[in-house]
Design an enzyme around this catalytic site. Structure first.
Site, short mmCIF file in Angstrom:
data_model
loop_
_atom_site.label_atom_id
_atom_site.label_comp_id
_atom_site.label_asym_id
_atom_site.label_seq_id
_atom_site.Cartn_x
_atom_site.Cartn_y
_atom_site.Cartn_z
N ARG A 236 -0.18 -8.76 -4.41
CA ARG A 236 0.83 -8.87 -3.36
C ARG A 236 1.66 -10.13 -3.47
O ARG A 236 2.52 -10.38 -2.63
CB ARG A 236 0.16 -8.77 -1.98
CG ARG A 236 -0.74 -9.93 -1.63
CD ARG A 236 -1.47 -9.68 -0.32
NE ARG A 236 -1.99 -10.93 0.21
CZ ARG A 236 -2.83 -11.02 1.23
NH1 ARG A 236 -3.25 -9.93 1.84
NH2 ARG A 236 -3.24 -12.19 1.66
N ASP B 177 0.81 -1.22 0.00
CA ASP B 177 0.00 0.00 0.00
C ASP B 177 0.84 1.27 0.00
O ASP B 177 0.34 2.35 -0.31
CB ASP B 177 -0.92 0.02 1.22
CG ASP B 177 -2.10 -0.94 1.08
OD1 ASP B 177 -2.21 -1.56 0.01
OD2 ASP B 177 -2.88 -1.06 2.03
#
Lengths: 409, 409
Positions: free
Chosen positions: B300, B145
């Protein structure tokens, strides 16, 4: 080879793949290498664009731009989902096409596509024959779904399978990060046949203790059995990967959770929701720890994870299609024939379009395990050679090479 | 450097990334290279596992297995989402940890994670200091993030951005296959900050005429303005890519279409649905030709599309964290400092954990365009160096290298 009697027209149809342009590249390069003095034209947006006289002369394209075709995803010349009606229903369309062929002196036509596109090529070929118009038509297979019959596999499938299987390995690693129970459902493409989902069976060759269930359209989906499968699986290991084809159907042949009101312009039901349906079943009956990933269009365009084998075969299929069409064949599809798995080798052969269209090649039932929730080694042996090899698609800026698609239209 | 006074403990926490193991690798290799005779331990499943005495001795791992850590996605040693309470609320937990530190003679602790993990490291550091226990604690940043403050960027972000931007290019090619109108919504991660979505602003540097809208959590989502944006955009070009952060919020700070009843074990609202909400808005108000792709956990864990720069920096952050902790620093996070964009270079520096935790680094408002639906060149300059370079993660079988995660636990 006979002497070249006129110009070549190529066009692309149906869903794009990472490698459909590699076939166009092969065809263009092969034809131009002959130095016959004849031209290659491309129909823009498939047969639909041809009907609108959207024809471009490959000579007008920058040579470097043509070279980028080999590693370019999507359909560079534009695609369509447009089926020719039978000629006795709409002969006007056929006459339009004949007029365009005459205008551009087109005597060879290669139509790159899947099942519906092979049907169009077949109809055109029959019509040309009937009216005695001297043009040869060959279908060039392309579909990530791998569901064309009479060919060992389809260009486009290997790259889709390579992307999906690699994502599968990565997701298996990811769901093992935490201690807690974690179920991941991965929904993949496959409207009528489960080849892409089945390809993930190869995961157990690198992750022998993987806890994985695979559901294919070849087997009627049984909700109760599914819930038993899942309960049994998470007792063994609280991490579970479930791979499901978008096209799974119930015992009545109805798509699972399909939205029955939406159809695409080929008249196919718009799918989506099989994975969501499975997720809801698990949430309602077993556990909340279940996530869903729908890989969607990335499966058909992820050139960054393309199979080198697939790209090379796609080019060869394009090149050989030119050889066949120039040799006088018409009404055929250029298929792939595998010599063996041990020392994998694939060559092209011709199969009749009429034997291909309107049929679907499913995953053989004897490649599916007895519990109907995974695949046997035969499937792994089949898929392994198709995902071999990588290309380097990246520029020095860390991004995949991009060619403006408008250069081709 | 002071002499090594005891053993090192490392642990991983929060969401996995493609490169969190590269930091662990760097730390392990750096510490062992000193030949101090002291050990490296890893806590299995983060601080939660440490509390359960789940500690493994790195010496017991196969050396080749340790080497695979550098290019292995997911959290090899296991992760958790577990926040330490303040010590005056639950001192028992802190005492447990002290006892474990004593038992294993741990005098150095590196906690690799995001915001919540930095908070845990900070609390532990303060507690150790208060009771006079001689252990040094450093936080090692990790989050796709990219929302940790006091660091130029976070390990993990570059690889997520590289994957998402490349998928973005491929999807742009794909939606241009057909003639008909085609809107694609791509939902990406980003709970509090829009860095991943903003990174796709780089697409216009390779596709100058791209028709793209980007919506970030930094800007309150305004439904009416969104619909005007979309209508205007598809008038210009009937192909449109909309990138949206999962964490967009309305003017009251409420997540758009969040399911308010589900929270994760950190107490965060479970997101999902921002993209679906936008799709519904377009379907109801503008056109049915709008699809959605939610990239989910692939962002991810897609080691097959990792940034080499990101992997190398992650390793360096791990190595330098060992240097800092051995030099006697405690209560800090190892941050990245960029010298310049033109000749990109990044070095590490220490920042205080108390300045990092419970804060969020947002995309600067002056990097967002005036229409609040895209980003300016400053964002492109920022992201470009972070996605540079590729690794070759593939084995000769065409699949990414896989190490059984249980080898590390």
């Amino acid at each position: 080879m006979k002497s070249v009697k006129g110009n070549l027209l190529i066009a692309q149809s149906g869903g794009p793949t990472s490698v459909i342009n590699a076939s166009a590249y092969g065809a263009i390069k092969e034809f131009l290498s002959l130095g016959s003095g004849h031209k290659v034209y491309a129909g823009v947006y498939g047969i639909q664009g041809i009907l609108e006289k959207r024809i471009i002369d490959i000579d007008t394209l920058n040579k470097n731009t043509i070279e980028t075709l080999k590693y370019m995803p999507s359909s560079a010349f534009g695609s369509c989902r447009y089926k020719l009606k039978d000629y006795d229903e709409n002969e006007e369309e056929y006459e339009k096409i004949i007029n365009i062929f005459k205008k551009f002196n087109i005597t060879y036509f290669l139509y790159i596509g899947g099942n519906d596109s092979m049907d169009t090529a077949n109809k055109l070929s029959i019509y040309m024959n009937k009216i005695g118009y001297d043009a040869n038509i060959i279908g060039v297979p392309k579909t990530i779904d791998n569901d064309l019959v009479e060919t060992d596999h389809c260009p486009g499938f290997g790259s889709a399978a390579k992307y999906v299987t690699n994502i599968g390995i990565e997701i298996w690693s990811d769901i093992n990060a935490y201690k807690k129970e974690s179920i991941m459902i991965m929904e993949v493409m496959g409207r009528d046949a489960g080849w892409i989902a089945a390809s993930t069976g190869i995961l157990k060759s690198v992750i022998p203790d993987i806890n994985q269930l695979i559901y294919l359209p070849e087997i009627s989906f049984d909700k109760d059995k599914f819930l038993i499968d899942v309960e049994k699986a998470i007792k063994k290991n609280n991490k579970l990967l479930i791979v499901v084809s978008e096209g799974i159907k119930d015992e009545n042949g109805e798509y699972i959770n399909a939205n029955k009101n939406e159809i695409d312009s080929f008249g196919h039901k718009q799918l989506g929701g099989a994975g969501r349906h499975l997720q809801n079943l698990i949430k309602e009956n077993i556990t909340k720890n279940v996530k869903l990933i729908e890989l969607g269009v990335t499966q058909r365009c992820a050139i960054h994870c393309a199979s080198k084998t697939d790209i090379e075969e796609s080019e060869i299929v394009g090149r050989d299609s030119v050889k066949y069409v120039l040799a006088g064949y018409s009404g055929y599809m250029t298929a792939l024939e595998r010599s063996s798995n041990d020392k994998y080798n694939c060559v092209t052969k011709l199969v009749k379009l009429q034997d291909v269209c309107k049929r679907v090649k499913n995953v053989p039932l004897n490649w599916i395990n007895e519990q109907k929730n995974s695949v046997k080694d035969a499937m792994i042996d089949y898929i392994q050679p198709l995902i071999l090899g990588e290309i380097n698609p990246f520029n020095e800026n860390g991004l995949v090479k991009y060619t403006d698609i408008n250069f081709f239209r």
